[in-house]
Design an enzyme around this catalytic site. Structure first.
Site, mmCIF file in Angstrom:
data_model
loop_
_atom_site.group_PDB
_atom_site.id
_atom_site.type_symbol
_atom_site.label_atom_id
_atom_site.label_comp_id
_atom_site.label_asym_id
_atom_site.label_seq_id
_atom_site.Cartn_x
_atom_site.Cartn_y
_atom_site.Cartn_z
ATOM 1 N N GLU A 2 8.995 5.793 45.600
ATOM 2 C CA GLU A 2 9.627 4.712 46.369
ATOM 3 C C GLU A 2 10.978 5.170 46.920
ATOM 4 O OE1 GLU A 2 8.454 0.768 43.972
ATOM 5 O OE2 GLU A 2 8.750 2.598 42.818
ATOM 6 N N ASP A 59 3.483 1.201 47.393
ATOM 7 C CA ASP A 59 4.620 0.844 48.240
ATOM 8 C C ASP A 59 5.449 2.074 48.596
ATOM 9 O OD1 ASP A 59 5.514 1.042 45.588
ATOM 10 O OD2 ASP A 59 7.082 -0.463 45.865
#
Length: 214
Positions: A2, A59
């Site tokens: 991330e 993500d």
């Protein structure tokens, strides 16, 4: 992963091609070791094996791919778009599954492994960034990402009917429910839900207004 995705995206926003290239060079060398283009989610520099878990974080991959799309435009380098294409295709193949609640909808998994069970799919609402998913789909032609963003917005709408969107939920044939073994508070993770919706121009989405009341 991330952090690498966020860093690469910010480098493109600031027009810092040198920083972007340094970030992706390390990331692709150290984390893109799964064999499918996606990134292993964590790097432990003090360990003999710094990447003991090859599972991804969807993500992180989404932001990393989005950064490559924007870099291809900002720095006029088509190689970045090719990398985005690889990431988008892998996300669609490994991290998008039919919903257990409604087979016509799809769910964006938190990772390729560990979140699909016989009776439920575990879903993290804060992994949904509609703007990133739509821009990535438009640039690469992987339309499943845009469709899943639309389905996720509808899921967030249903979740917001009863209060702030929680950190984790599970999708079953009976609908949306608290996720067994995960945080169901509207905590640190869920704070990203309204942030990403506002960033995507969805300022009036009920998931935004519910969090404003907290």
């Amino acid at each position: 992963s991330e952090g690498q995705g966020y860093g690469a995206l910010l480098a493109t926003e600031f027009g810092d091609e040198e920083a972007f290239n340094r970030i992706i060079a390390w990331t692709d060398s150290a984390l893109a070791i799964r064999g499918d283009g996606l990134l292993a989610w964590r790097y432990l520099p003090d360990q003999a094996n710094p990447v003991p878990d090859l599972n991804n974080a969807s993500d992180g991959d989404l932001f990393y791919a989005w950064a490559h799309v924007r870099a291809s435009q900002r720095f006029a380098n088509s190689a970045h778009l090719q990398r985005a294409q690889q990431l988008a295709a892998a996300l669609a193949d490994r991290c998008i599954v039919p919903s257990r609640e409604n087979a016509a909808e799809t769910v964006f998994l938190p990772a390729a492994q560990g979140f699909v069970h016989e009776d439920r799919v575990v879903f993290n609402p804060s992994y949904i960034m509609p703007l990133a998913m739509r821009e990535l789909a438009s640039a690469t032609g992987v339309i499943e990402l845009a469709m899943t963003a639309q389905h996720a917005e509808a899921m967030l709408l249903r979740l917001a009917d009863t209060g702030p969107v929680p950190d984790w939920v599970q999708v079953t044939a009976s609908g949306l429910a608290p996720a067994n073994g995960f945080s169901t508070d509207a905590g640190y993770e869920a704070m990203r839900v309204p942030l990403y919706l506002v960033w995507s121009g969805l300022n009036r989405h009920p998931a935004v207004t519910q969090m404003m009341r907290v």
